[in-house]
Design an enzyme around this catalytic site. Sequence first.
Site, PDB file in Angstrom:
ATOM      1  N   SER A   1       0.858  -1.173   0.000  1.00 28.05           N
ATOM      2  CA  SER A   1       0.000   0.000   0.000  1.00 28.05           C
ATOM      3  C   SER A   1       0.902   1.233   0.000  1.00 28.05           C
ATOM      4  O   SER A   1       1.710   1.410   0.918  1.00 28.05           O
ATOM      5  CB  SER A   1      -0.896  -0.029   1.241  1.00 28.05           C
TER       6      SER A   1
ATOM      7  N   LYS B   1      -1.180  -0.895  -4.360  1.00 30.06           N
ATOM      8  CA  LYS B   1      -2.354  -0.083  -4.041  1.00 30.06           C
ATOM      9  C   LYS B   1      -1.892   1.339  -3.761  1.00 30.06           C
ATOM     10  O   LYS B   1      -0.908   1.547  -3.047  1.00 30.06           O
ATOM     11  CB  LYS B   1      -3.045  -0.723  -2.834  1.00 30.06           C
TER      12      LYS B   1
ATOM     13  N   LYS C   1      -2.929   5.256  -2.506  1.00 27.74           N
ATOM     14  CA  LYS C   1      -3.888   6.103  -1.800  1.00 27.74           C
ATOM     15  C   LYS C   1      -4.265   7.268  -2.708  1.00 27.74           C
ATOM     16  O   LYS C   1      -3.385   7.874  -3.341  1.00 27.74           O
ATOM     17  CB  LYS C   1      -3.254   6.621  -0.508  1.00 27.74           C
TER      18      LYS C   1
ATOM     19  N   ASP D   1      -7.118   3.257  -3.072  1.00 35.67           N
ATOM     20  CA  ASP D   1      -7.851   3.298  -1.803  1.00 35.67           C
ATOM     21  C   ASP D   1      -8.127   4.757  -1.461  1.00 35.67           C
ATOM     22  O   ASP D   1      -7.198   5.535  -1.256  1.00 35.67           O
ATOM     23  CB  ASP D   1      -7.019   2.631  -0.702  1.00 35.67           C
TER      24      ASP D   1
ATOM     25  N   GLU E   1     -11.000   0.803  -3.582  1.00 38.85           N
ATOM     26  CA  GLU E   1     -11.293   0.536  -2.165  1.00 38.85           C
ATOM     27  C   GLU E   1     -11.948   1.738  -1.494  1.00 38.85           C
ATOM     28  O   GLU E   1     -11.457   2.854  -1.578  1.00 38.85           O
ATOM     29  CB  GLU E   1      -9.974   0.180  -1.475  1.00 38.85           C
TER      30      GLU E   1
ATOM     31  N   ASP F   1     -13.922  -1.504   2.851  1.00 38.46           N
ATOM     32  CA  ASP F   1     -13.017  -1.580   4.009  1.00 38.46           C
ATOM     33  C   ASP F   1     -13.771  -1.004   5.220  1.00 38.46           C
ATOM     34  O   ASP F   1     -14.425  -1.748   5.966  1.00 38.46           O
ATOM     35  CB  ASP F   1     -11.715  -0.816   3.694  1.00 38.46           C
TER      36      ASP F   1
ATOM     37  N   LYS G   1      -9.905  -6.681   8.046  1.00 38.32           N
ATOM     38  CA  LYS G   1      -8.897  -6.274   9.028  1.00 38.32           C
ATOM     39  C   LYS G   1      -9.345  -6.791  10.379  1.00 38.32           C
ATOM     40  O   LYS G   1     -10.469  -6.511  10.817  1.00 38.32           O
ATOM     41  CB  LYS G   1      -8.789  -4.748   9.087  1.00 38.32           C
TER      42      LYS G   1
ATOM     43  N   GLY H   1      -4.153  -4.053   5.977  1.00 40.64           N
ATOM     44  CA  GLY H   1      -3.070  -3.757   6.913  1.00 40.64           C
ATOM     45  C   GLY H   1      -3.337  -2.458   7.639  1.00 40.64           C
ATOM     46  O   GLY H   1      -4.079  -1.599   7.144  1.00 40.64           O
TER      47      GLY H   1
HETATM   48  O1  OSB Z   1      -7.235   1.884   4.516  1.00 39.82           O
HETATM   49  O2  OSB Z   1      -6.100   0.154   4.257  1.00 39.82           O
HETATM   50  C1  OSB Z   1      -6.229   1.246   4.780  1.00 39.82           C
HETATM   51  C2  OSB Z   1      -3.150   2.081   6.897  1.00 39.82           C
HETATM   52  C3  OSB Z   1      -3.736   2.723   7.966  1.00 39.82           C
HETATM   53  C4  OSB Z   1      -5.103   2.904   7.967  1.00 39.82           C
HETATM   54  C5  OSB Z   1      -5.875   2.450   6.914  1.00 39.82           C
HETATM   55  C6  OSB Z   1      -5.288   1.792   5.832  1.00 39.82           C
HETATM   56  C7  OSB Z   1      -3.904   1.643   5.826  1.00 39.82           C
HETATM   57  C8  OSB Z   1      -3.174   1.059   4.702  1.00 39.82           C
HETATM   58  C9  OSB Z   1      -1.779   0.560   4.989  1.00 39.82           C
HETATM   59  O3  OSB Z   1      -3.566   1.045   3.557  1.00 39.82           O
HETATM   60  C10 OSB Z   1      -1.659  -0.913   4.930  1.00 39.82           C
HETATM   61  C11 OSB Z   1      -0.333  -1.357   5.460  1.00 39.82           C
HETATM   62  O4  OSB Z   1       0.645  -1.256   4.733  1.00 39.82           O
HETATM   63  O5  OSB Z   1      -0.270  -1.823   6.627  1.00 39.82           O
HETATM   64 MG    MG Z   2      -8.424   0.769   3.113  1.00 41.10          MG
END
Ligand code: OSB
Ligand code: MG
Length: 369
Positions: A135, A161, A163, A188, A213, A238, A262, A290
């Site tokens: 991510s 992925k 952001k 995401d 996402e 999510d 999660k 994650g």
């Molecule tokens: O939305 O998936 C998410 C991290 C913190 C809060 C929300 C998210 C995330 C990540 C990071 O996308 C995932 C990771 O590398 O642990």
């Molecule tokens: Mg997410």
Amino acid sequence: MKIERVELRMLRANLKFHFETSFGVEADLQKLLLVVHSEGLEGYGEVTANRVPGYSYETSKVAWTALEDYVLPRVIGKEFATPAQLVAALEPIRGHDMAVAALEMAFWDLLAKAAHLPLWQLLGGVRTDVPVGASIGIQPSVEATVEAARRHAAEGYKRLKFKIRPGWDVTPLSAVREALPEMALTVDANSAYRITDARVFHQLDELGLDYVEQPLAHDDLVDHAELQAMLSTPICLDESVHSAADARKGLAIGAGRVINVKLGRVRGHLGARRVHDVAAAFGAPVWCGGMLELGVGRAHNLHMSSLENFTLPGDTASASRYWGDEDIVDQVLDAVDGVQQVPAEGPGLGVTLRKDLIERQTLDRLVVG
Ligand code: OSB
Ligand code: MG
């Protein structure tokens, strides 16, 4: 098993990069480690919350308060035969899923250790090789985004992925798609858009993404269904899914076709397995999300990912990417060619704690019971 004593530790966790998302920047993290003692065994759990109350109202400090004041008083000194019994005792607590999850995860570790079984087997898993993606946070420029994409692809990650947020979406993703025509790519939004932004998603729909996402509000399913009906790219939920009931409702109305699971968001392994089962019944794949986990949380994620319907690469990237050589477990939870192994050193969670390092990183400690 009886929950005899629980130890909480707030740990300083120096993330190697500033992780920027639509809800803010995660840096200088605090992570809450939980150890349950029972019959001479120790079970380990980790609160998935971070610093910024943007993904969820739960932060590490909020979870500490929830555990100290509401969660632990309901379980200390009590006997629980199954995780279902433990979760039932915590049912009256509304929300605080990440706080509850850390205890639930630690209880599974205890049970698995008592049964001399690796956790993934107790959970009913079917694989110990776990394909993973990465991510990638919002970067300062399109060039930096493409560079990060190339670097992570070269490291072997199976899916990348990115952001996004309004104003940072189609342009960087089009550049990444051009640079990596064959790569599995996703985005995401962490709830940053509204249904009136559908135009952005029509444009993203042209880029062959595996899924989009959580584009819309954290507590929405209805608008997601409206958006999904306009797109050929699947929506992955999510933030909107905290339970099997949420998963059922979301999939039933077509709010998405994929679910990010999660542990913290669904109260632990039992909740995760129920969401996983509901998704399987709808023919929807799931993957392990994650939350920038330390070694205990990452190990739990890998055990969970052994379940059958975790068919898409998860966000359980290499621990060293986040923590360098400062993770809290002895085992190095790094991917090789984009594949992580479920930790298997001994029964249970299969990891051991680096006690000296944990002592040095401890900001606050509480023992209950
Ligand atoms: O939305 O998936 C998410 C991290 C913190 C809060 C929300 C998210 C995330 C990540 C990071 O996308 C995932 C990771 O590398 O642990
Ligand atoms: Mg997410």
